[in-house]
Design a protein around this motif. Structure first.
Motif, PDB file in Angstrom:
ATOM      1  N   GLU A 156      39.812  44.888  32.876  1.00  0.00           N
ATOM      2  CA  GLU A 156      39.741  44.286  31.557  1.00  0.00           C
ATOM      3  C   GLU A 156      39.609  45.351  30.493  1.00  0.00           C
ATOM      4  OE1 GLU A 156      37.488  40.604  29.301  1.00  0.00           O
ATOM      5  OE2 GLU A 156      36.808  41.281  31.251  1.00  0.00           O
ATOM      6  N   GLU A 182      37.714  43.718  41.667  1.00  0.00           N
ATOM      7  CA  GLU A 182      37.596  42.721  40.608  1.00  0.00           C
ATOM      8  C   GLU A 182      38.965  42.122  40.271  1.00  0.00           C
ATOM      9  OE1 GLU A 182      35.602  44.614  37.373  1.00  0.00           O
ATOM     10  OE2 GLU A 182      33.663  44.704  38.422  1.00  0.00           O
ATOM     11  N   PHE A 183      39.906  42.964  39.813  1.00  0.00           N
ATOM     12  CA  PHE A 183      41.237  42.468  39.433  1.00  0.00           C
ATOM     13  C   PHE A 183      42.322  43.346  40.045  1.00  0.00           C
ATOM     14  CE2 PHE A 183      38.422  41.496  35.782  1.00  0.00           C
ATOM     15  CZ  PHE A 183      38.487  40.105  35.819  1.00  0.00           C
ATOM     16  N   ILE A 196      47.806  38.490  37.556  1.00  0.00           N
ATOM     17  CA  ILE A 196      46.508  39.107  37.765  1.00  0.00           C
ATOM     18  C   ILE A 196      45.776  38.296  38.823  1.00  0.00           C
ATOM     19  CG2 ILE A 196      44.312  39.784  36.748  1.00  0.00           C
ATOM     20  CD1 ILE A 196      46.705  41.337  35.681  1.00  0.00           C
ATOM     21  N   TYR A 197      45.341  38.971  39.887  1.00  0.00           N
ATOM     22  CA  TYR A 197      44.565  38.294  40.925  1.00  0.00           C
ATOM     23  C   TYR A 197      43.094  38.638  40.742  1.00  0.00           C
ATOM     24  CZ  TYR A 197      42.816  36.765  45.445  1.00  0.00           C
ATOM     25  OH  TYR A 197      42.096  36.122  46.431  1.00  0.00           O
ATOM     26  N   ASP A 198      42.263  37.608  40.640  1.00  0.00           N
ATOM     27  CA  ASP A 198      40.821  37.748  40.454  1.00  0.00           C
ATOM     28  C   ASP A 198      40.141  37.602  41.809  1.00  0.00           C
ATOM     29  OD1 ASP A 198      38.101  37.447  39.893  1.00  0.00           O
ATOM     30  OD2 ASP A 198      38.462  36.398  38.007  1.00  0.00           O
ATOM     31  N   LEU A 211      44.499  42.450  30.152  1.00  0.00           N
ATOM     32  CA  LEU A 211      44.199  43.240  31.339  1.00  0.00           C
ATOM     33  C   LEU A 211      45.277  44.298  31.526  1.00  0.00           C
ATOM     34  CD1 LEU A 211      43.267  40.269  33.638  1.00  0.00           C
ATOM     35  CD2 LEU A 211      41.686  41.989  32.841  1.00  0.00           C
TER      36      LEU A 211
END
Length: 216
Positions: A156, A182-183, A196-198, A211
């Motif tokens: 982020e 995290e991402f 974006i994979y969280d 991001l």
């Protein structure tokens, strides 16, 4: 969101001055069943930082399965071969070394890992592979679609605005990822843009979030 396309490899420079580099790369080839090359290197703040490519003629699921069975990326000591070989390499040299980027080219997927702190890639590669396996069902949307590129990490872009004494608006940006977990940035065949994979919620999130992939 930035374009996540991988920059084409540059020719290996033979004048790096790193002692034992060839043996190091051959050691990685043996333990990771890959052709391994030094794509480039840079010198920054007294540290020679390398960009390493591994070309492995396997599919992602095969790598994850073999890693789980201690048949890929393992040795008799139980220490990650990337870390153990890197420790040996650093002991042979008087200059400070690190891995800035590691790219694993598989038959169906490319995994691009960026450094987030000193020795982060040698120290944490095993954990990254483990987490890819742990999230595989979610990354593949219930095993329906396999990513063809995974970028680790994205993070982020924290922006905080404040007012100076003169009344001017000051924009403070902080791009300091603390974790690989995290991402991630992921490309899927069905989509033109990266998702974006969280990892915290096991799902893809809206790409209109601010991001970014870590800049060089």
């Amino acid at each position: 969101m930035e374009n996540f396309e991988l920059i084409p490899p540059t020719k290996l420079d033979e004048n790096s001055g790193v002692i034992g580099l060839d043996l190091y790369l051959k050691s990685l080839e043996r333990h990771y069943f890959s052709e391994v090359s030094l794509r480039s290197y840079t010198s920054s703040d007294g540290t020679l930082e390398m960009t390493i490519d591994m070309n492995c003629q396997m599919e992602l699921l095969e790598v994850l399965e073999f890693h789980n069975k201690s048949r890929w990326g393992f040795n008799s000591t139980g220490i990650s071969p990337l870390k153990e070989s890197f420790d040996i390499l650093t002991e042979q040299n008087n200059i400070k070394l690190d891995i800035e980027e590691l790219t694993l080219f598989l038959n169906d997927t490319s995994i691009i890992i960026k450094k987030i702190h000193y020795r982060s890639i040698p120290e944490l590669l095993d954990e990254i592979i483990y987490e890819i396996a742990n999230h595989y069902v979610y990354l593949t949307i219930g095993l329906t679609e396999k990513p063809y590129e995974i970028f680790i990490p994205v993070f982020e872009d924290n922006v905080s605005d404040s007012i100076s004494d003169s009344g001017a608006l000051i924009e403070n940006k902080q791009k300091t990822p603390k974790s690989y977990f995290e991402f991630w940035g992921v490309y899927l065949e069905s989509q033109d843009d990266a998702f974006i994979y969280d990892l915290n919620i096991n799902t893809y999130i809206s790409a209109d979030l601010d991001l970014y992939m870590m800049e060089d």
